[in-house]
Design a protein around this motif. Sequence first.
Motif, PDB file in Angstrom:
ATOM      1  N   PRO A  74      10.216  13.792  -2.385  1.00  0.00           N
ATOM      2  CA  PRO A  74       9.951  12.509  -3.050  1.00  0.00           C
ATOM      3  C   PRO A  74       9.324  12.659  -4.430  1.00  0.00           C
ATOM      4  CG  PRO A  74       9.343  12.386  -0.741  1.00  0.00           C
ATOM      5  CD  PRO A  74       9.690  13.820  -1.012  1.00  0.00           C
ATOM      6  N   SER A  75       8.470  13.660  -4.602  1.00  0.00           N
ATOM      7  CA  SER A  75       7.831  13.858  -5.907  1.00  0.00           C
ATOM      8  C   SER A  75       8.846  14.254  -6.970  1.00  0.00           C
ATOM      9  CB  SER A  75       6.741  14.934  -5.802  1.00  0.00           C
ATOM     10  OG  SER A  75       7.292  16.167  -5.354  1.00  0.00           O
ATOM     11  N   TYR A  76       9.916  14.917  -6.538  1.00  0.00           N
ATOM     12  CA  TYR A  76      10.973  15.328  -7.475  1.00  0.00           C
ATOM     13  C   TYR A  76      11.947  14.179  -7.734  1.00  0.00           C
ATOM     14  CZ  TYR A  76      14.457  18.255  -9.793  1.00  0.00           C
ATOM     15  OH  TYR A  76      15.329  18.787 -10.721  1.00  0.00           O
ATOM     16  N   THR A  77      12.393  13.517  -6.670  1.00  0.00           N
ATOM     17  CA  THR A  77      13.371  12.441  -6.845  1.00  0.00           C
ATOM     18  C   THR A  77      12.766  11.227  -7.556  1.00  0.00           C
ATOM     19  OG1 THR A  77      12.926  11.600  -4.616  1.00  0.00           O
ATOM     20  CG2 THR A  77      14.763  13.138  -4.870  1.00  0.00           C
ATOM     21  N   ALA A  78      11.445  11.153  -7.609  1.00  0.00           N
ATOM     22  CA  ALA A  78      10.810  10.097  -8.395  1.00  0.00           C
ATOM     23  C   ALA A  78      11.114  10.281  -9.881  1.00  0.00           C
ATOM     24  CB  ALA A  78       9.302  10.111  -8.166  1.00  0.00           C
ATOM     25  N   ILE A  79      11.451  11.528 -10.264  1.00  0.00           N
ATOM     26  CA  ILE A  79      11.780  11.849 -11.654  1.00  0.00           C
ATOM     27  C   ILE A  79      13.287  12.012 -11.831  1.00  0.00           C
ATOM     28  CG2 ILE A  79      11.444  13.535 -13.515  1.00  0.00           C
ATOM     29  CD1 ILE A  79       8.733  14.200 -12.165  1.00  0.00           C
ATOM     30  N   GLN A  80      13.918  12.736 -10.918  1.00  0.00           N
ATOM     31  CA  GLN A  80      15.370  12.946 -10.937  1.00  0.00           C
ATOM     32  C   GLN A  80      15.931  12.293  -9.677  1.00  0.00           C
ATOM     33  OE1 GLN A  80      18.287  13.574 -10.199  1.00  0.00           O
ATOM     34  NE2 GLN A  80      19.350  14.913 -11.607  1.00  0.00           N
ATOM     35  N   PRO A  81      16.364  11.037  -9.760  1.00  0.00           N
ATOM     36  CA  PRO A  81      16.708  10.271  -8.556  1.00  0.00           C
ATOM     37  C   PRO A  81      17.867  10.824  -7.738  1.00  0.00           C
ATOM     38  CG  PRO A  81      17.346   9.080 -10.551  1.00  0.00           C
ATOM     39  CD  PRO A  81      16.504  10.227 -10.991  1.00  0.00           C
ATOM     40  N   PHE A  82      18.685  11.697  -8.332  1.00  0.00           N
ATOM     41  CA  PHE A  82      19.799  12.282  -7.591  1.00  0.00           C
ATOM     42  C   PHE A  82      19.390  13.541  -6.816  1.00  0.00           C
ATOM     43  CE2 PHE A  82      21.746   9.846 -11.015  1.00  0.00           C
ATOM     44  CZ  PHE A  82      22.694   9.101 -10.315  1.00  0.00           C
ATOM     45  N   GLY A  83      18.165  14.002  -7.053  1.00  0.00           N
ATOM     46  CA  GLY A  83      17.699  15.200  -6.350  1.00  0.00           C
ATOM     47  C   GLY A  83      18.466  16.441  -6.734  1.00  0.00           C
ATOM     48  N   GLN A  84      18.775  16.570  -8.035  1.00  0.00           N
ATOM     49  CA  GLN A  84      19.532  17.711  -8.533  1.00  0.00           C
ATOM     50  C   GLN A  84      18.725  18.438  -9.612  1.00  0.00           C
ATOM     51  OE1 GLN A  84      22.938  15.495  -9.905  1.00  0.00           O
ATOM     52  NE2 GLN A  84      23.967  15.570  -7.930  1.00  0.00           N
ATOM     53  N   ILE A  85      19.110  19.675  -9.859  1.00  0.00           N
ATOM     54  CA  ILE A  85      18.470  20.450 -10.913  1.00  0.00           C
ATOM     55  C   ILE A  85      19.489  20.769 -11.993  1.00  0.00           C
ATOM     56  CG2 ILE A  85      16.654  21.450  -9.483  1.00  0.00           C
ATOM     57  CD1 ILE A  85      18.396  23.938  -9.163  1.00  0.00           C
ATOM     58  N   PRO A  86      18.994  20.917 -13.240  1.00  0.00           N
ATOM     59  CA  PRO A  86      17.599  20.849 -13.683  1.00  0.00           C
ATOM     60  C   PRO A  86      17.292  19.499 -14.342  1.00  0.00           C
ATOM     61  CG  PRO A  86      18.908  21.804 -15.413  1.00  0.00           C
ATOM     62  CD  PRO A  86      19.870  21.428 -14.297  1.00  0.00           C
TER      63      PRO A  86
END
Length: 212
Positions: free
Chosen positions: A42-54
């Motif tokens: 959740p802490s990542y998808t709050a920034i990148q909503p697709f849950g992908q890198i980078p």
Amino acid sequence: MVKLYGFPNSTCTRLVALICKEKNIPYELIQVNFMKGEQKAPSYTAIQPFGQIPYIDDDGFILYESRAIARYLIRKYPNQGTPLIPSDPKANALFEQAASIEAFNFNTFVQPIVNEKLFKPRRGLQSNEELVSVLLGLLQSKLDAYEVILSKQKYLAGDSVTLADLSHLPYGTAFYGLGGVFAEVFDSRPNLSRWWKDISNRPAWLAVKDGA
């Protein structure tokens, strides 16, 4: 300094790192463990909503999608390092044409082949060889067109290297590294082979080839 949130060996993370190297842009790699699924937290998808890198954090400016990041960095530093995107309208149009070629006549076929032959086995999954065969057959005709284009000019957009050429490197290197018939589709076409050896031996790529 640009903060690059990604995984060292990910194709898209290395594309961004490659552009940073070409443009002499310092960056800090902040590892997101793709293998452990940290990009889905959740802490990542709050920034990148697709849950992908980078994604990047450039002094508070957040941007994701590696192709968009590459364009942003190149345009932010137009007079630093290798130009990579021409400013002249006609030259820029030829660059955009070449970028579309990479996206729709190369990546469309190479990415799923790499997924089937490389990424799936790493996860203990069986590759779909029938799909690979179909995709490889379709790719052959696309690379015939590459051969024609590269018989007339050094790079895909003309005689200067651009982002369109370099965008082939992450997935293209994985594809070529499969060896056998996969390497042969490059090696059997002299102009394509010449171009591939050129871009794949650029110092910036060699610096990030094995990890951003």
